[in-house]
Design an enzyme around this catalytic site. Structure first.
Site, PDB file in Angstrom:
ATOM      1  N   CYS A   1      69.202  22.339  -5.416  1.00 40.82           N
ATOM      2  CA  CYS A   1      68.251  23.439  -5.253  1.00 40.82           C
ATOM      3  C   CYS A   1      68.433  24.091  -3.888  1.00 40.82           C
ATOM      4  O   CYS A   1      68.899  23.457  -2.943  1.00 40.82           O
ATOM      5  CB  CYS A   1      66.795  23.003  -5.337  1.00 40.82           C
ATOM      6  SG  CYS A   1      66.352  22.152  -6.844  1.00 40.82           S
TER       7      CYS A   1
ATOM      8  N   LYS B   1      76.829  22.941  -7.122  1.00 41.79           N
ATOM      9  CA  LYS B   1      77.933  22.687  -6.201  1.00 41.79           C
ATOM     10  C   LYS B   1      77.714  21.442  -5.360  1.00 41.79           C
ATOM     11  O   LYS B   1      78.627  20.663  -5.155  1.00 41.79           O
ATOM     12  CB  LYS B   1      78.094  23.914  -5.293  1.00 41.79           C
ATOM     13  CG  LYS B   1      79.241  23.811  -4.327  1.00 41.79           C
ATOM     14  CD  LYS B   1      80.535  24.122  -5.023  1.00 41.79           C
ATOM     15  CE  LYS B   1      81.735  23.977  -4.120  1.00 41.79           C
ATOM     16  NZ  LYS B   1      82.927  23.670  -4.921  1.00 41.79           N
TER      17      LYS B   1
END
Ligand code: F6R
Length: 568
Positions: free
Chosen positions: A2, A563
């Site tokens: 996040c 990622k």
């Protein structure tokens, strides 16, 4: 995972938050939202979709502050109820959170017993309500943040809007939270990159610090004590937003250039220049353990192939954490992490804190870079596409250079690498043709031997992740011990082959596959170089890119992934 961003003061909060979210999206893109304060009224817009969809719904606004969030779901499904920001039950606070709260179910129970009603399933919604619950007992927000910190178990960076004033409040533990000083206000985010500029005046919060920012002040506390806040200057590499259509393609095609930079950085006068203490420790090590996850783990596997050291193990961090080991004082640990923020690696480092640790990352400001005894930077510039490509090569190059230094071996092969990679890139039309065929299948094998088997693992991960085609890496010699059972006209094999010494066994395997009507694809290229397997990996990267294009998937943001994996 996040990403969170906040903006306060006399600034363009709309622009800051929207651009910040675009920059942060690589950390998660299951849902996104913003919240802002206008005259004691908290506004909120959120969608269980990517930032580009959010932008269509958020009209430019003028406000006293703003916060934004892009989510990678951990607690609760992808839905509007579980999308950040969250507004507390009595409407006093709006909050964005990065991290995970281990004891949120107990806190939720306590809130429900006290009349709170919660809409979603997330730990973050519990946090905003618990803050409100504490605040309504003492009417002192800073005290409530301190109490909240004592109550929460887990990792959390929080940024909070309070209905009663235009400050932004914050609290941080275990995940990064940085404040950026602007002329007439402040920005706050989980990532320097989200500040959307290259010269940044920043302050990094430490665990358990909390406080507030507004147009003129940045006040930080730890356990009720005011903290000294010293801002530092940093210059980061940042590309203009919205200029790149496909980061994966850009990152694959810049491989030769960034690797040449890395190689030239570490080689001077035909000598590898690496901290002597690292080399000395590795030479004397009783055992070398390499630790990584995903693509970085695959890069780590190659160290064992190059090295002459008799005692090397390559471990997946998620397994290593739970192993029962006894270490001796002369062991050395090398951790590999592109982002430098992967939680499984951080937990592995916690386990070997008393030993000599070397971190190889693409982020010298990262948590892992700060935790290890010695850090080596692969310097391939920021990777944005979720699928890692150039960082894999950067990690392999550093491992190769470490071995070359230890063994005093020739540097010719590594110096030829950029030129050879360019050769592959120039053959993209050939690879596009292979992609057309591969895109018709739903499952396949990558087959290879020796270091090419390590390359198969990486190619297979890339194909799954980017195209959603199922694939498996098979060591050549194992084909007839089981995997051959699946081969038929609907189940092809991609051969990864860079080692002429195995030509004969490769030919035998091809015959066995053809006899079962299996289709074979191969990108044939031999440069007679120890690093030819990397040319095959580059082929695999391009293949996944082109198959992804044919299948019309979101190449830079594969489903369900993010990622940087900062949760277990
Ligand atoms: C695959 C991929 C992941 C990462 C893994 C480790 O393309 O990117 O498998 O390699 O999550 O991430 P880092 O290297 O940042 O620790």
């Amino acid at each position: 995972m996040c990403g969170i961003i906040g903006s306060v003061g006399i600034l363009n909060h709309y622009k800051n938050v929207i651009n910040g979210l675009k920059r942060l999206e690589y950390r998660g893109y299951d849902s996104s939202g913003v919240s802002y304060l206008v005259n004691h009224d908290i506004k909120m817009i959120k969608v269980p979709l990517m930032v580009e969809n959010l932008i269509k719904q958020v009209r430019p606004f003028i406000s006293e502050n703003a916060i934004g969030h892009t989510r990678w779901a951990t607690h609760g499904k992808i839905s509007k109820e579980n999308t950040h920001p969250f507004i507390s039950f009595h409407g006093l606070f709006s909050l964005v959170h990065n991290g995970t709260i281990d004891n949120y179910l107990n806190l939720k129970e306590e809130l429900i017993e006290n009349g709170y009603q919660l809409e979603g399933e997330t730990d973050s919604e519990v946090v905003v309500n618990y803050l409100e619950y504490l605040y309504l007992e003492n009417f002192d927000l800073l005290k409530s943040l301190n109490l909240l910190d004592q109550k929460l178990k887990g990792s959390y960076s929080l940024v909070v809007i309070f209905r009663e004033n235009s400050n932004l409040y914050f609290l941080k533990n275990q995940t990064s939270l940085l404040i950026c000083k602007e002329k007439n206000g402040y920005l706050i985010s989980s990532d320097l990159y989200a500040f959307n500029k290259s010269k940044i005046n920043y302050f990094e919060l430490q665990d358990h610090q909390y406080g507030f920012i507004n147009q003129n002040e940045c006040c930080v506390y730890l356990n009720n004590q005011v903290q000294n806040v010293l801002f530092s200057q940093i210059t980061i590499d940042i590309e203009p937003l919205d200029q790149i259509n496909c980061y994966l393609e850009k990152e694959i095609f810049e491989c030769p250039k960034v690797l040449e930079y890395e190689i030239n950085h570490y080689i001077n006068n035909n000598q590898v220049i690496i901290d002597e203490e690292i080399i000395d420790k590795l030479k004397k090590a009783s055992k070398i353990t390499i630790i990584g996850c995903g693509t970085s783990y695959h890069a780590g596997l190659t160290f064992k192939r190059f090295s002459l050291h008799p005692n090397i193990e390559v471990k997946l961090a998620s397994e290593f954490i739970y192993e029962k080991n006894i270490f001796d004082n002369n062991e050395v640990f090398i951790v590999l992490s592109q982002s430098g923020e992967t939680l499984d690696i951080i937990r592995s480092l916690d386990k070997v804190n008393d030993y000599f640790t070397i971190g190889i990352t693409n982020n010298k400001e990262s948590r892992i870079a700060r935790m290890v005894k010695k850090h080596l930077d692969i310097m391939v510039k920021k990777e944005i596409s979720v699928a890692s490509t150039k960082a894999y090569f950067g990690e392999v190059v550093l491992l190769y250079l470490l071995n070359a230094k230890i063994n005093n071996s020739s540097l010719n092969d590594i110096q030829e690498l950029p030129k050879n990679l360019n050769f592959v890139l120039n053959q993209s039309s050939k690879i596009k043709d292979i992609a057309k065929n591969v895109s018709k299948y739903s499952s396949l094998y990558f087959l290879g031997k020796g270091i090419d088997y390590d390359a198969c693992k990486e190619c297979s991960l890339k194909l799954k992740e980017i195209t959603y085609i199922h694939s498996e890496a098979i060591p050549l010699g194992e084909l007839k011990h089981g995997p051959l059972a699946l081969i038929n006209e609907k189940f092809p094999v991609i051969i990864i082959h860079s080692l002429p010494e195995f030509n004969k066994v490769i030919d035998l395997a091809k015959n066995e596959i053809k006899s079962r009507k299996g289709n074979i694809f191969q990108f044939e290229l031999f440069k007679n170089n120890q690093l030819d397997f990397l040319l095959q990996v580059l082929f695999g990267d391009l293949l996944s890119l082109y198959v992804g294009r044919i299948l019309n998937v979101n190449i830079d943001k594969p489903k369900n992934l993010a990622k940087s994996v900062t949760v277990e």
